[in-house]
Design an enzyme around this catalytic site. Structure first.
Site, PDB file in Angstrom:
ATOM      1  N   ARG A  16     -14.199  -4.218 -10.193  1.00  0.00           N
ATOM      2  CA  ARG A  16     -14.735  -3.066  -9.586  1.00  0.00           C
ATOM      3  C   ARG A  16     -15.885  -3.204  -8.971  1.00  0.00           C
ATOM      4  O   ARG A  16     -16.618  -2.307  -8.181  1.00  0.00           O
ATOM      5  CB  ARG A  16     -13.660  -1.985 -10.257  1.00  0.00           C
ATOM      6  CG  ARG A  16     -12.427  -1.691 -10.238  1.00  0.00           C
ATOM      7  CD  ARG A  16     -11.245  -2.048  -8.488  1.00  0.00           C
ATOM      8  NE  ARG A  16     -12.286  -0.824  -7.724  1.00  0.00           N
ATOM      9  CZ  ARG A  16     -11.543  -0.002  -6.844  1.00  0.00           C
ATOM     10  NH1 ARG A  16     -10.188  -0.741  -6.545  1.00  0.00           N
ATOM     11  NH2 ARG A  16     -11.853   0.995  -6.326  1.00  0.00           N
TER      12      ARG A  16
ATOM     13  N   THR B  85     -15.476   1.688  -2.284  1.00  0.00           N
ATOM     14  CA  THR B  85     -14.416   1.446  -1.076  1.00  0.00           C
ATOM     15  C   THR B  85     -14.937   2.080   0.349  1.00  0.00           C
ATOM     16  O   THR B  85     -15.132   0.998   0.878  1.00  0.00           O
ATOM     17  CB  THR B  85     -13.528   2.746  -1.403  1.00  0.00           C
ATOM     18  OG1 THR B  85     -12.618   2.881  -2.559  1.00  0.00           O
ATOM     19  CG2 THR B  85     -12.069   2.506  -0.393  1.00  0.00           C
TER      20      THR B  85
ATOM     21  N   TYR C 193       0.804  -1.118  -0.058  1.00  0.00           N
ATOM     22  CA  TYR C 193       0.259   0.047  -0.094  1.00  0.00           C
ATOM     23  C   TYR C 193       0.513   1.421   0.099  1.00  0.00           C
ATOM     24  O   TYR C 193       0.415   2.101   0.233  1.00  0.00           O
ATOM     25  CB  TYR C 193      -1.045  -0.171   1.597  1.00  0.00           C
ATOM     26  CG  TYR C 193      -2.152  -1.201   1.364  1.00  0.00           C
ATOM     27  CD1 TYR C 193      -3.027  -0.458   0.186  1.00  0.00           C
ATOM     28  CD2 TYR C 193      -2.988  -2.103   1.723  1.00  0.00           C
ATOM     29  CE1 TYR C 193      -4.568  -0.911  -0.151  1.00  0.00           C
ATOM     30  CE2 TYR C 193      -3.878  -2.898   1.609  1.00  0.00           C
ATOM     31  CZ  TYR C 193      -4.730  -2.346   0.435  1.00  0.00           C
ATOM     32  OH  TYR C 193      -5.797  -3.238   0.481  1.00  0.00           O
TER      33      TYR C 193
ATOM     34  N   ARG D 115     -19.067  -5.287  -1.281  1.00  0.00           N
ATOM     35  CA  ARG D 115     -18.673  -4.564   0.127  1.00  0.00           C
ATOM     36  C   ARG D 115     -20.017  -4.270   0.642  1.00  0.00           C
ATOM     37  O   ARG D 115     -19.752  -3.887   1.633  1.00  0.00           O
ATOM     38  CB  ARG D 115     -17.921  -2.893  -0.229  1.00  0.00           C
ATOM     39  CG  ARG D 115     -16.213  -3.517  -0.460  1.00  0.00           C
ATOM     40  CD  ARG D 115     -15.820  -2.376  -1.507  1.00  0.00           C
ATOM     41  NE  ARG D 115     -13.998  -2.994  -1.272  1.00  0.00           N
ATOM     42  CZ  ARG D 115     -13.541  -2.127  -2.044  1.00  0.00           C
ATOM     43  NH1 ARG D 115     -13.311  -1.031  -2.745  1.00  0.00           N
ATOM     44  NH2 ARG D 115     -12.067  -2.253  -1.470  1.00  0.00           N
TER      45      ARG D 115
ATOM     46  N   HIS E 294     -10.078  -6.233  -1.817  1.00  0.00           N
ATOM     47  CA  HIS E 294      -8.652  -5.239  -2.827  1.00  0.00           C
ATOM     48  C   HIS E 294      -9.190  -5.777  -4.148  1.00  0.00           C
ATOM     49  O   HIS E 294      -9.325  -6.816  -4.397  1.00  0.00           O
ATOM     50  CB  HIS E 294      -7.942  -5.877  -1.916  1.00  0.00           C
ATOM     51  CG  HIS E 294      -6.735  -4.848  -3.039  1.00  0.00           C
ATOM     52  ND1 HIS E 294      -6.571  -3.766  -2.846  1.00  0.00           N
ATOM     53  CD2 HIS E 294      -5.929  -5.239  -4.385  1.00  0.00           C
ATOM     54  CE1 HIS E 294      -5.880  -3.129  -4.119  1.00  0.00           C
ATOM     55  NE2 HIS E 294      -5.510  -4.138  -4.546  1.00  0.00           N
TER      56      HIS E 294
ATOM     57  N   PHE F   9      -5.134   7.265   6.870  1.00  0.00           N
ATOM     58  CA  PHE F   9      -5.403   6.049   7.729  1.00  0.00           C
ATOM     59  C   PHE F   9      -4.166   4.894   7.298  1.00  0.00           C
ATOM     60  O   PHE F   9      -4.852   3.735   7.280  1.00  0.00           O
ATOM     61  CB  PHE F   9      -6.555   5.304   6.946  1.00  0.00           C
ATOM     62  CG  PHE F   9      -6.684   5.433   5.240  1.00  0.00           C
ATOM     63  CD1 PHE F   9      -5.892   4.826   4.597  1.00  0.00           C
ATOM     64  CD2 PHE F   9      -6.918   6.484   4.758  1.00  0.00           C
ATOM     65  CE1 PHE F   9      -5.844   4.592   3.382  1.00  0.00           C
ATOM     66  CE2 PHE F   9      -7.425   7.093   3.152  1.00  0.00           C
ATOM     67  CZ  PHE F   9      -6.746   5.783   2.842  1.00  0.00           C
TER      68      PHE F   9
HETATM   69  P1  IDP Z   1      -9.758   0.817  -2.729  1.00  0.00           P
HETATM   70  O1  IDP Z   1      -9.425  -0.317  -1.922  1.00  0.00           O
HETATM   71  O2  IDP Z   1     -11.229   0.655  -2.877  1.00  0.00           O
HETATM   72  O3  IDP Z   1      -9.638   0.931  -3.776  1.00  0.00           O
HETATM   73  P2  IDP Z   1      -8.150   2.570  -1.855  1.00  0.00           P
HETATM   74  O4  IDP Z   1      -9.269   4.456  -1.902  1.00  0.00           O
HETATM   75  O5  IDP Z   1      -6.779   2.048  -2.749  1.00  0.00           O
HETATM   76  O6  IDP Z   1      -9.954   2.244  -1.776  1.00  0.00           O
HETATM   77  O7  IDP Z   1      -8.106   2.552  -0.385  1.00  0.00           O
HETATM   78  C1  IDP Z   1      -7.379   1.516   0.160  1.00  0.00           C
HETATM   79  C2  IDP Z   1      -7.916   1.349   0.627  1.00  0.00           C
HETATM   80  O8  IDP Z   1      -8.017   1.100   2.427  1.00  0.00           O
HETATM   81  C3  IDP Z   1      -9.584   0.385   1.326  1.00  0.00           C
HETATM   82  O9  IDP Z   1     -10.077  -0.523   0.894  1.00  0.00           O
HETATM   83  C4  IDP Z   1      -9.615   0.754   2.922  1.00  0.00           C
HETATM   84  O10 IDP Z   1      -9.797  -0.423   3.525  1.00  0.00           O
HETATM   85  C5  IDP Z   1      -8.556   1.690   3.076  1.00  0.00           C
HETATM   86  N1  IDP Z   1      -9.192   3.285   3.392  1.00  0.00           N
HETATM   87  C6  IDP Z   1      -9.561   3.762   1.483  1.00  0.00           C
HETATM   88  N2  IDP Z   1      -9.762   5.117   2.445  1.00  0.00           N
HETATM   89  C7  IDP Z   1     -10.024   5.349   3.959  1.00  0.00           C
HETATM   90  C8  IDP Z   1     -10.398   5.956   4.918  1.00  0.00           C
HETATM   91  O11 IDP Z   1     -11.017   7.012   4.932  1.00  0.00           O
HETATM   92  N3  IDP Z   1     -10.012   5.695   5.969  1.00  0.00           N
HETATM   93  C9  IDP Z   1      -9.546   4.517   6.383  1.00  0.00           C
HETATM   94  N4  IDP Z   1      -9.537   3.491   5.454  1.00  0.00           N
HETATM   95  C10 IDP Z   1      -9.909   3.658   4.393  1.00  0.00           C
HETATM   96 MG    MG Z   2      -7.059   1.255  -4.264  1.00  0.00          MG
END
Ligand code: IDP
Ligand code: MG
Length: 139
Positions: free
Chosen positions: A85, A91, A49, A102, A115, A57
């Site tokens: 997706r 998300t 990540y 989700r 993911h 976060f």
């Molecule tokens: P995605 O998994 O839908 O691609 P990303 O923005 O890439 O979303 O974020 C990676 C992961 O980080 C998310 O799946 C979630 O587990 C966590 N995450 C994303 N935004 C937040 C937040 O605002 N608070 C806490 N965890 C978050």
């Molecule tokens: Mg992502």
């Protein structure tokens, strides 16, 4: 033909959702080209990540992702990055469309069960993070 990386996150594995998630992929005509279970170290989760390193976060996310076993898969098919997706949903599970993984199973914005890579470049990078070419079986 396209490939993407899917992960069933520690919450999904812990709650017995491996079969449920895979069932949805197969029902959507997505092929599984590679699959394994493993547990990331904190460092490995940080590496995976890295793009989110500056986010508030990041520490909590990498703690969570290294907290238990995960199932990593290479998915294969036409337009599979986008298809996956769509099956995953947004998300934030509160914004995810009904019937998505989700929306149906996430309990928190962080603990959102799955993911999925978001673009061809990230898919290639993320697949290589977990799999060698010899471990991927195209059909
Ligand atoms: P995605 O998994 O839908 O691609 P990303 O923005 O890439 O979303 O974020 C990676 C992961 O980080 C998310 O799946 C979630 O587990 C966590 N995450 C994303 N935004 C937040 C937040 O605002 N608070 C806490 N965890 C978050
Ligand atoms: Mg992502």
């Amino acid at each position: 033909m396209e490939r993407t990386l899917s992960i069933i996150k520690p919450d999904g594995v812990e709650r017995g959702l491996i079969g449920e998630v895979i069932k949805r992929f197969e029902a959507a005509g997505i092929r599984i080209a590679a699959m394994k279970m493993l547990q990331l170290t904190k460092k490995e989760a940080e590496g995976f990540y890295a793009v989110h390193a500056s986010k508030p976060f990041f520490n909590s996310l990498t703690d969570f992702m290294s907290s238990g076993p995960i199932v990593v898969m290479v998915l294969e098919g036409e337009d599979v990055i986008q298809k996956n997706r769509e099956l995953m949903g947004a998300t934030n599970y509160k914004e995810a469309k009904p019937g998505t993984i989700r929306a149906d199973f996430a309990t928190d914005i962080e603990r959102n069960v799955v993911h999925g890579s978001d673009a061809p470049e990230t898919a290639a990078k993320e697949i290589a993070y977990f799999f060698s070419n010899l471990e991927i079986v195209s059909r």
